[in-house]
Design a protein around this motif. Structure first.
Motif, PDB file in Angstrom:
ATOM      1  N   VAL A   1       0.696  -1.414  -0.062  1.00 15.36           N
ATOM      2  CA  VAL A   1       0.281  -0.174   0.308  1.00 15.36           C
ATOM      3  C   VAL A   1       0.964   1.327  -0.416  1.00 15.36           C
ATOM      4  O   VAL A   1       0.301   2.261  -0.838  1.00 15.36           O
ATOM      5  CB  VAL A   1      -1.241  -0.274   1.456  1.00 15.36           C
TER       6      VAL A   1
ATOM      7  N   GLN B   1       2.576   1.419  -3.045  1.00 12.55           N
ATOM      8  CA  GLN B   1       1.486   1.934  -4.754  1.00 12.55           C
ATOM      9  C   GLN B   1       0.337   2.866  -4.680  1.00 12.55           C
ATOM     10  O   GLN B   1       0.350   3.947  -5.473  1.00 12.55           O
ATOM     11  CB  GLN B   1       0.796   0.462  -4.852  1.00 12.55           C
ATOM     12  N   ARG B   2       0.041   3.619  -3.305  1.00 15.89           N
ATOM     13  CA  ARG B   2      -0.551   4.674  -2.935  1.00 15.89           C
ATOM     14  C   ARG B   2      -0.010   6.167  -2.601  1.00 15.89           C
ATOM     15  O   ARG B   2      -0.247   7.222  -2.728  1.00 15.89           O
ATOM     16  CB  ARG B   2      -1.768   3.963  -1.726  1.00 15.89           C
ATOM     17  N   PHE B   3       0.942   5.291  -1.996  1.00 14.81           N
ATOM     18  CA  PHE B   3       1.392   7.089  -1.274  1.00 14.81           C
ATOM     19  C   PHE B   3       3.079   6.975  -1.764  1.00 14.81           C
ATOM     20  O   PHE B   3       3.875   7.807  -1.588  1.00 14.81           O
ATOM     21  CB  PHE B   3       2.213   6.373   0.428  1.00 14.81           C
TER      22      PHE B   3
ATOM     23  N   ALA C   1      -4.778   3.669   5.828  1.00 12.34           N
ATOM     24  CA  ALA C   1      -4.636   4.112   3.699  1.00 12.34           C
ATOM     25  C   ALA C   1      -6.196   4.413   3.462  1.00 12.34           C
ATOM     26  O   ALA C   1      -6.505   4.562   2.695  1.00 12.34           O
ATOM     27  CB  ALA C   1      -4.416   2.088   3.566  1.00 12.34           C
ATOM     28  N   ASP C   2      -7.560   3.691   4.834  1.00 13.75           N
ATOM     29  CA  ASP C   2      -8.699   4.779   4.750  1.00 13.75           C
ATOM     30  C   ASP C   2      -9.603   5.972   5.154  1.00 13.75           C
ATOM     31  O   ASP C   2     -10.346   5.371   5.921  1.00 13.75           O
ATOM     32  CB  ASP C   2      -9.612   3.815   3.857  1.00 13.75           C
TER      33      ASP C   2
ATOM     34  N   ALA D   1      -1.839  11.454   0.850  1.00  9.62           N
ATOM     35  CA  ALA D   1      -2.390  10.563  -0.948  1.00  9.62           C
ATOM     36  C   ALA D   1      -4.705  10.188  -0.146  1.00  9.62           C
ATOM     37  O   ALA D   1      -4.809   9.422   0.097  1.00  9.62           O
ATOM     38  CB  ALA D   1      -2.047   9.196  -1.094  1.00  9.62           C
ATOM     39  N   GLY D   2      -5.533  11.191  -1.003  1.00 10.83           N
ATOM     40  CA  GLY D   2      -6.419  11.113  -1.401  1.00 10.83           C
ATOM     41  C   GLY D   2      -7.076  11.308   0.080  1.00 10.83           C
ATOM     42  O   GLY D   2      -6.460  11.769   0.777  1.00 10.83           O
TER      43      GLY D   2
ATOM     44  N   GLY E   1      -6.092   8.290   2.798  1.00  9.77           N
ATOM     45  CA  GLY E   1      -4.595   8.054   3.324  1.00  9.77           C
ATOM     46  C   GLY E   1      -4.194   8.800   3.949  1.00  9.77           C
ATOM     47  O   GLY E   1      -4.100   9.922   3.685  1.00  9.77           O
TER      48      GLY E   1
END
Length: 726
Positions: free
Chosen positions: A56, A59-61, A425-426, A478-479, A481
């Motif tokens: 995570v 990929q996301r951060f 993450a969320d 990131a978004g 998260g």
């Protein structure tokens, strides 16, 4: 079936040799490039919390635990204007490199004191290379030459997980060449002495080479579809030579024995394949099943040893049952060319192993008690075993990654390069959850052994905000998260480091979290090994029991074999702890860094491999004892005669196999030294104390009960049993 195979191979011997030669050429060409397709990692647990959190983060951060560390040294200090300028530019250039997700440094993080050495003459650049281990390796190979020569007035050294993996890959190739250069000539010399001839001594090496070539081709094909560890190469070489020696000794010794009795070449081959070949077949199945237990573990490092081991066993057994009889058919009596006989042959029952067996069966209780006491004493250090993961300390002390790690340990008290990463993450946008992030970061920073917590809302120590959000705060967002970096002050493998993982994972949080980092990965690795180990033991125990029951028709002998093997392996594990965890005998094993623990996967590898190899000798010895017992019905006499007929061969095989594995001690990688010493000790212990003392003592005490089985199982064995004297 085996007699028919022997007859077919004898008649078609030239065709068999031609096909074998073609196989070696094709497989050799396929396996020649195998090292370029193998990976040096494989210790992470797929699907574990730490693995998912790391994915995570990447990929996301676009971030993660730093896997590349640049130690930058400046003679006049890292704070002089030109050093600041050069360091900042280096960080900017590195961050812009393809494959680099993130790069920060002492200079770009506002001269963070935790990233400056104690003497102000060095500073750190921390980077995260994206992708799996292969992608990271390719990125590092491309990046490294551009920075390795340093900057004006500054030197650059590389460290971190990515550099460790690169150096491990290079080291393993050098180790293989050195081990082979030492093991092959020494093994050939001992084989000449064991066989008392040159031609016969070359046959085991031929089988070993065929098994190695075939296995390398299999690994090359497997690497196209799944990850395979480069360390499987060591096992391929060691086990290929070892089993080639074992199986050849069994078959060739019986063949020469039959020739000496005056039978024809064809009859000698048929008898050898039917008897010793049956032992080889049983042994191969037993070893393969023991190694297959490694497939139960999720880490591809362990699974790779199963891939290599099972392939080696299969090719070695196939070569012993097909190629070796064809070679013997071509050689005929010339197998004894360039041979010599003993000056004096011991009379029946007067050879050393017969005398030892006779001595033991006359005094079974004191001999067994003494042997068990020795094994328990040798195994006692294992009670204090401490585990860790493979890191830069497994490399030689002069390796660059090792030097960087040592500098970090001495000059950088905070473990900036080894943080615990907490991922939410969320959790909602960081701006909307700023109060919750702040409260959670304060709570984490107040935990024991936490030096600092960094996040979107700032930096925290002991429950207090010590620095407002820096310009780099957006790296934590990131978004919907965010994530936090928890810098600890303790060893991630120690009890305090593991307690910190537990405390963070169980701390009250305003959103769902997961943790990554070395300490978390270690916790997940130990949990995975612990969870799967009972199934590993059960698989080995059940398959061993079934195979030995089919061989002997007894339910007592399989249980005895399992118990004695476990006792022998406990002594081996104790020796590994005493040598590698406590740091003894470095003058003998080659220098290594004492870490206060052993790599968590090593005992499992040693257990599965050594258990299979010890059953190799168990099958050979029990086959001969059962043959004698079926002929005479005399338990004590059959033990003495059986051990007398096999003791010399087992001892020679064990000595040769131990020599092959001891060549691993030349490796510069500590856990390969552990594997080599562990397997060598296990083989020697099994061939001496277990087969020479404990087995005959137990069988003397058990008497006719050795061959007992409940009536239904006895009837089953009469229908499907496969035992026959070797």
């Amino acid at each position: 079936m085996l007699e028919k195979l022997a007859a077919l191979v004898t008649v078609r011997r030239r065709l068999v040799l031609l096909v074998s030669l073609l196989f070696c050429v094709v497989a050799g060409g396929l396996g020649a490039s195998v090292t370029t397709k193998l990976s040096s990692g494989g210790f992470d647990v797929p699907g574990a919390e730490s693995t998912r959190a790391g994915e995570v983060l990447a990929q996301r951060f676009g971030s993660g635990e730093p896997n590349l560390v640049l130690l930058v040294r400046a003679t006049d200090g890292v704070d002089r204007p030109d050093a600041v300028r050069e360091g900042t530019e280096l960080t900017r250039r590195l961050a812009a490199e393809p494959g680099v997700q993130e790069a920060v440094s002492y200079w770009t993080l506002g001269k963070d004191p935790s990233l400056r050495g104690a003497n102000a003459e060095s500073a750190l650049v921390l980077a995260h290379l994206k992708g799996d281990e292969d992608e990271v390796g390719r990125s590092l190979d491309r990046i490294r030459p551009r920075y390795a020569n340093g900057l004006p007035g500054m030197t650059v050294e590389f460290g971190g997980r990515a550099e460790v993996d690169r150096e491990l890959g290079e080291q393993i190739q050098m180790d293989l060449m050195l081990a082979e250069a030492l093991a092959l000539p020494l093994t050939l010399l001992l084989l000449v002495l064991v066989f008392r001839g040159v031609i016969a001594a070359l046959l085991p090496l031929a089988l070993g080479v065929v098994a190695i070539i075939g296995t390398l081709a299999v690994l090359r094909l497997l690497a196209q579809f799944t990850d395979v560890s480069v360390f499987a190469m060591n096992l391929t070489t060691g086990l290929g030579l070892g089993l080639g020696i074992d199986y050849s000794l069994f078959v060739v010794s019986r063949y020469r024995e039959e020739l000496a009795a005056g039978v024809t070449v064809s009859e000698a081959i048929a008898t050898s394949v039917r008897t010793a070949g049956r032992t080889v077949l049983y042994s191969a199945v037993t070893v393969a099943l023991s190694l297959s237990a490694l497939l139960l573990f999720p880490m591809y490092f362990l699974r790779s040893f199963a891939y290599a081991g099972i392939a080696v066993v299969a090719f070695a057994a196939l070569a012993a049952l097909v190629l070796l009889p064809a070679l013997l058919a071509v050689l005929g009596t010339r197998v004894n060319t360039w041979s010599w006989k003993r000056r004096r042959t011991a009379s029946a029952g007067r050879d050393p192993w017969s005398r030892l067996a006779a001595f033991v069966v006359r005094r079974p209780v004191p001999m067994a008690t003494g042997a068990i006491a020795v094994l328990v004493l040798l195994g006692s250090p294992f009670l204090g075993v401490r585990l860790n993961l493979a890191d830069e300390r497994a490399l030689p002390a002069d390796a660059e990654a090792h030097r960087v790690a040592s500098a970090l340990l001495h000059d950088y008290p905070a473990r900036e390069t080894d943080p615990l990463l907490v991922v939410a993450a969320d959790s909602g946008t960081p701006r909307s959850r700023a109060a919750d992030i702040d409260a959670y970061a304060r709570r984490l920073s107040a935990l024991g052994h936490v030096s600092r917590v960094d996040g979107w809302t700032g930096s925290y120590v002991d429950g207090h905000l010590i620095a407002p959000p820096a310009a780099s705060r957006e790296r934590y967002a990131a978004g919907n998260g965010t994530w936090l970096s928890v810098v600890s002050s303790v060893d991630p493998y120690g009890d305090e480091g593991q307690q910190l993982v537990h405390d963070i994972r169980t701390a009250e949080a305003p959103f769902e979290t997961s943790t990554a980092g070395t300490a978390s990965a270690f916790r997940d690795t130990v949990d995975a090994l612990t969870d799967r180990m009972p199934f590993c033991l059960l698989l080995i125990a059940v398959t061993t029991f079934v195979l030995l029951f089919l061989l002997t028709g007894s339910v007592v002998m399989p249980v005895k074999a399992i118990v004695l093997n476990l006792l022998s392996l406990t002594a081996t594990f104790g020796a590994l702890v005493w040598v590698f965890q406590e740091g003894h005998l470095r003058w003998l094993t080659g220098d290594f860094t004492v870490t206060g623990g052993i790599v968590a996967t090593t005992p499992i590898m040693v257990f599965c491999l050594a258990f299979g190899l010890s059953m190799d000798y168990e099958v050979f010895l029990l086959s001969r004892i059962k043959e004698e017992y079926d002929a005479t019905g005399d338990t004590a006499g059959s033990v003495v005669r059986g051990l007398g007929r096999t003791g010399g061969i087992v001892t020679a095989a064990a000595a040769l196999v131990a020599l092959v594995f001891l060549s691993f001690l030349t490796s510069g990688i500590t856990y390969m030294k552990m594997l080599g010493l562990g397997l060598a000790l296990a083989v020697v212990m099994d061939a001496t104390l277990v087969r020479g003392v404990l087995l005959p003592a137990f069988m003397r005490l058990a008497g006719r009960f050795n061959w007992w089985a409940p009536a239904p199982l006895a009837r089953l064995h009469r229908r499907i049993g496969l035992g026959e004297g070797a």
